[in-house]
Structure formats: C-alpha cells, structure tokens
Design a protein around this motif. Structure first.
Motif, short mmCIF file in Angstrom:
data_model
loop_
_atom_site.label_atom_id
_atom_site.label_comp_id
_atom_site.label_asym_id
_atom_site.label_seq_id
_atom_site.Cartn_x
_atom_site.Cartn_y
_atom_site.Cartn_z
N PRO A 29 0.69 -1.29 -0.03
CA PRO A 29 -0.05 0.23 0.02
C PRO A 29 0.91 1.36 -0.07
O PRO A 29 2.03 1.27 0.45
N THR A 30 0.29 2.35 -0.63
CA THR A 30 1.06 3.71 -0.77
C THR A 30 0.26 4.75 -0.17
O THR A 30 -1.12 4.49 -0.18
N ASP A 31 0.82 6.01 -0.15
CA ASP A 31 -0.11 7.16 0.23
C ASP A 31 -1.10 7.41 -0.81
O ASP A 31 -2.12 8.16 -0.46
N ARG A 32 -0.98 6.71 -2.08
CA ARG A 32 -1.88 7.12 -2.89
C ARG A 32 -3.48 6.68 -2.55
O ARG A 32 -4.61 6.97 -2.93
N LEU A 33 -3.43 5.91 -1.55
CA LEU A 33 -4.90 5.35 -0.80
C LEU A 33 -5.51 6.57 -0.12
O LEU A 33 -6.69 6.60 0.03
N ARG A 34 -4.91 7.74 -0.07
CA ARG A 34 -5.46 8.90 0.53
C ARG A 34 -6.47 9.28 -0.25
O ARG A 34 -7.62 9.86 0.05
N HIS A 35 -6.38 9.21 -1.58
CA HIS A 35 -7.30 9.61 -2.50
C HIS A 35 -8.65 8.87 -2.56
O HIS A 35 -10.06 9.17 -2.47
N VAL A 36 -8.38 7.35 -2.24
CA VAL A 36 -9.55 6.56 -2.17
C VAL A 36 -10.35 6.95 -0.83
O VAL A 36 -11.49 6.94 -0.73
N VAL A 37 -9.60 6.88 0.21
CA VAL A 37 -9.96 7.36 1.45
C VAL A 37 -11.06 8.49 1.42
O VAL A 37 -12.18 8.51 1.87
N ARG A 38 -10.26 9.61 0.76
CA ARG A 38 -11.17 10.84 0.70
C ARG A 38 -12.54 10.57 -0.10
O ARG A 38 -13.62 11.05 0.23
N ILE A 39 -12.66 9.78 -0.94
CA ILE A 39 -13.88 9.46 -1.87
C ILE A 39 -14.83 8.66 -0.63
O ILE A 39 -15.98 8.98 -0.80
N GLY A 40 -14.17 7.72 -0.01
CA GLY A 40 -15.02 6.89 0.79
C GLY A 40 -15.64 7.86 1.90
O GLY A 40 -16.81 7.39 2.38
N VAL A 41 -14.93 8.78 2.47
CA VAL A 41 -15.57 9.62 3.65
C VAL A 41 -16.45 10.47 2.88
O VAL A 41 -17.73 10.64 3.61
N ARG A 42 -16.23 11.07 1.86
CA ARG A 42 -17.49 11.97 1.07
C ARG A 42 -18.51 11.43 0.55
O ARG A 42 -19.38 12.14 0.51
N THR A 43 -18.61 9.99 0.37
CA THR A 43 -19.59 9.46 -0.15
C THR A 43 -20.77 8.81 1.10
O THR A 43 -21.51 7.68 0.82
N ARG A 44 -20.30 9.00 2.22
CA ARG A 44 -21.14 8.39 3.38
C ARG A 44 -22.65 8.70 3.00
O ARG A 44 -23.11 7.62 3.35
N ASP A 45 -22.96 9.85 2.97
CA ASP A 45 -24.43 10.09 2.86
C ASP A 45 -24.90 9.39 1.68
O ASP A 45 -26.15 8.72 1.61
N PHE A 46 -24.22 9.28 0.52
CA PHE A 46 -24.68 8.51 -0.69
C PHE A 46 -24.69 7.11 -0.48
O PHE A 46 -25.67 6.36 -0.94
N ALA A 47 -23.98 6.32 0.50
CA ALA A 47 -24.03 5.13 0.70
C ALA A 47 -25.36 4.90 1.49
O ALA A 47 -26.02 3.80 1.18
N PHE A 48 -25.69 5.56 2.38
CA PHE A 48 -26.90 5.29 3.14
C PHE A 48 -27.96 5.56 2.36
O PHE A 48 -28.91 4.71 2.18
N GLY A 49 -28.20 6.64 1.50
CA GLY A 49 -29.22 6.63 0.50
C GLY A 49 -29.21 5.50 -0.21
O GLY A 49 -30.39 4.99 -0.72
N ALA A 50 -28.33 5.00 -1.03
CA ALA A 50 -28.02 3.89 -1.77
C ALA A 50 -28.78 2.59 -1.35
O ALA A 50 -29.46 1.69 -1.94
N HIS A 51 -28.79 2.59 -0.15
CA HIS A 51 -29.35 1.34 0.61
C HIS A 51 -30.78 1.60 1.20
O HIS A 51 -31.61 0.89 2.25
N GLY A 52 -31.30 2.74 0.92
CA GLY A 52 -32.61 3.12 1.36
C GLY A 52 -32.78 3.81 2.67
O GLY A 52 -33.86 3.70 3.42
N LEU A 53 -31.53 4.35 3.35
CA LEU A 53 -31.66 4.84 4.68
C LEU A 53 -31.36 6.38 4.69
O LEU A 53 -30.81 6.81 3.79
N THR A 54 -31.83 6.89 5.81
CA THR A 54 -31.73 8.46 5.65
C THR A 54 -30.19 8.47 6.36
O THR A 54 -30.12 8.30 7.39
N PRO A 55 -29.45 9.29 5.93
CA PRO A 55 -28.13 9.83 6.25
C PRO A 55 -28.24 10.50 7.56
O PRO A 55 -29.14 11.26 8.03
N PRO A 56 -27.17 10.15 8.33
CA PRO A 56 -27.29 10.70 9.71
C PRO A 56 -27.08 12.33 9.63
O PRO A 56 -26.33 12.76 8.62
N ALA A 57 -27.52 12.99 10.65
CA ALA A 57 -27.68 14.41 10.40
C ALA A 57 -26.15 14.99 10.96
O ALA A 57 -25.84 15.94 10.26
N GLY A 58 -25.55 14.22 11.77
CA GLY A 58 -24.25 14.82 12.18
C GLY A 58 -22.95 14.21 11.46
O GLY A 58 -22.95 13.05 10.87
#
Length: 264
Positions: free
Chosen positions: A156-185
């Motif tokens: 693994p390399t520090d290039r993973l930082r880009h993957v992490v950033r997408i993973g963090v930013r897509t939190r609400d999308f992931a909830f919505g994709a599963h029919g769930l309401t994203p957390p407020a906080g």
C-alpha cells in the motif's frame, strides 16, 4: 484553488503499478477468474480501458459522451458487463495496447483542462481533479481484484489517501443507496496511513467515529473485503451502520465479498 497535478501523477503511478502486474502474464493467466463473478483478469483490464475511454469522451466530446449515457440508461443492469466483455475478447497484447493508449490520452486531456471546468459523468458533473480521483479509486480497486486472482500482495502507498477521501465524502450517498436516511451529524474518521501517519476527517468532538488502518477502510468502501475481516472500529450506532453499507462507487449497492472462510 488546489493544484490538481498531484492526483494526476498519482493516477498515472497507480496505473503503471497495475500495468507491471499484468504486462508479462501468459494467455492462460489473462483468463484467470477474479473475485468479481464471471470476470477474468482480462475483464478487469477491459473495464478500466472502457471507463477511461468514457472519461476521455466526457472531457473532450460531450455529445459522444451523452450517447454513452443514453446507452447506460437503456440497459442499466448490463452496460458495464457488456463493455468489459467486448474488451476481454481481444488478444491480451491488443487489450493492453488499448488500455495504455486510453489512459495516456485521458491523462493529457485532464492536465490540459481549463481551471474550474466541470465535465459530465454518470452522476453529478466532475472537475478534472475529481475525475482523476475517481479513476484512481477504480484502478486501485480493480487492481486488487487482479492481485487477488494472481495471489499477489501489493504494497500500500499514500495514494490510498485519494480512495479514503472518496469513501468519506460518499457517506451520505451510501446510506441513501441502501434506502436509509443519512445521519444528521458528521463523523470523525481517523485512519493510519501506510507510513504510520494519521489521516483525520471530520470534527474532533464528533461523538461517532471510525478508526483503523487506511488500507482496511479502502478495502471496505470499494467492497474488496468483508467488514468482518478488517481491523476497523466504529463508535456509535450510525457509524457502525455506515461500515455495513459503505461504498465509494456510484450506482446501486454491490454484493460485496463474503467473509474469509465462508462456505468452507
């Protein structure tokens, strides 16, 4: 405005690393099954070549890209597999050449894009840097499929930082994709990078948090490993639920991977 050049260089490096993994494979190895159902190593590289071409059209020819979107809307459940299947039928040398030419052309197009430009995609429009980040995430994830098929271990390399950033930013999308309401906080995410440094996201005072290795987080959000096999910790019920539904990729939820040893 942040300089997008580093992500372009990291995308190139990620692609070159995967290229080295497949460049000397025998024809029989190109036909090895990967963890993705019905996809061989050839399908994995063909998919990357197909998506690079889509991204190139999005940046250089919006009318042609609009035609690809229409095809996707007409066959939402099969257009990705069809693109991979077409490329996988090529001789390995021809497939490699197509992938190399396509990613080189995309690199040049992204680097020459006007500052502030946004380009159409299958989801919301993207900047050149966002497009490159998405391509890096996919290249890394499908490279993991190839490595798994070859029983190879990637460093693994520090290039993973880009993957992490997408993973963090897509939190609400992931909830919505599963029919769930994203957390407020917001959540606090603290991950240990490959070099031992801490990568942190979200407010320090957040009650709910996720901690663990950055590599494990990337494997989770790209659905390349089951949560049960990863050293990630969730504090708080919403954070815990997120680790069950996380996905960094667009589209419907994937089936993910079974836990190691399942069915044995």
């Amino acid at each position: 405005m942040a300089d997008p050049t580093p992500v372009f260089a990291d995308l190139r490096a990620e692609s070159e690393e995967l290229d080295r993994l497949v460049a000397e494979l025998s024809p029989e190895q190109w036909d090895l099954a990967t963890p993705a159902p019905r996809w061989t190593i050839a399908h994995q590289i063909a998919h990357l070549a197909w998506t690079d071409r889509s991204a190139l059209l999005a940046v250089t020819d919006e009318d042609a890209f609009r035609g690809l979107v229409e095809k996707a809307l007409a066959a939402p459940g099969s257009f990705v597999d069809e693109g991979a299947e077409e490329g996988a039928r090529l001789a390995p040398a021809d497939l490699l050449s197509r992938w190399r030419e396509g990613r080189t052309a995309l690199d040049a197009a992204l680097r020459s894009a006007p500052p502030g430009a946004r380009f159409p995609w299958y989801g919301p429009p993207m900047s050149a840097a966002s497009m490159a980040t998405g391509r890096l995430m996919e290249t890394w994830a499908h490279g993991q499929d190839v490595a798994d098929a070859l029983q190879a271990t990637r460093t693994p390399t520090d290039r993973l930082r880009h993957v992490v950033r997408i993973g963090v930013r897509t939190r609400d999308f992931a909830f919505g994709a599963h029919g769930l309401t994203p957390p407020a906080g917001e959540f606090r995410v603290e991950l240990t990078g490959p070099g031992g440094d801490m990568w942190s996201y979200g407010p320090e005072e957040a009650a709910q948090r996720v901690t663990g290795p950055a590599l494990d987080f990337c494997l989770l959000v790209t659905q390349r490993a089951h949560r049960a096999d990863l050293a990630l910790r969730a504090d708080g019920p919403d954070a815990d639920r997120w680790l069950d539904v996380a996905q960094a990729f667009a589209g419907p939820p994937g089936t993910g991977r079974a836990p190691e040893g399942a069915g044995r």
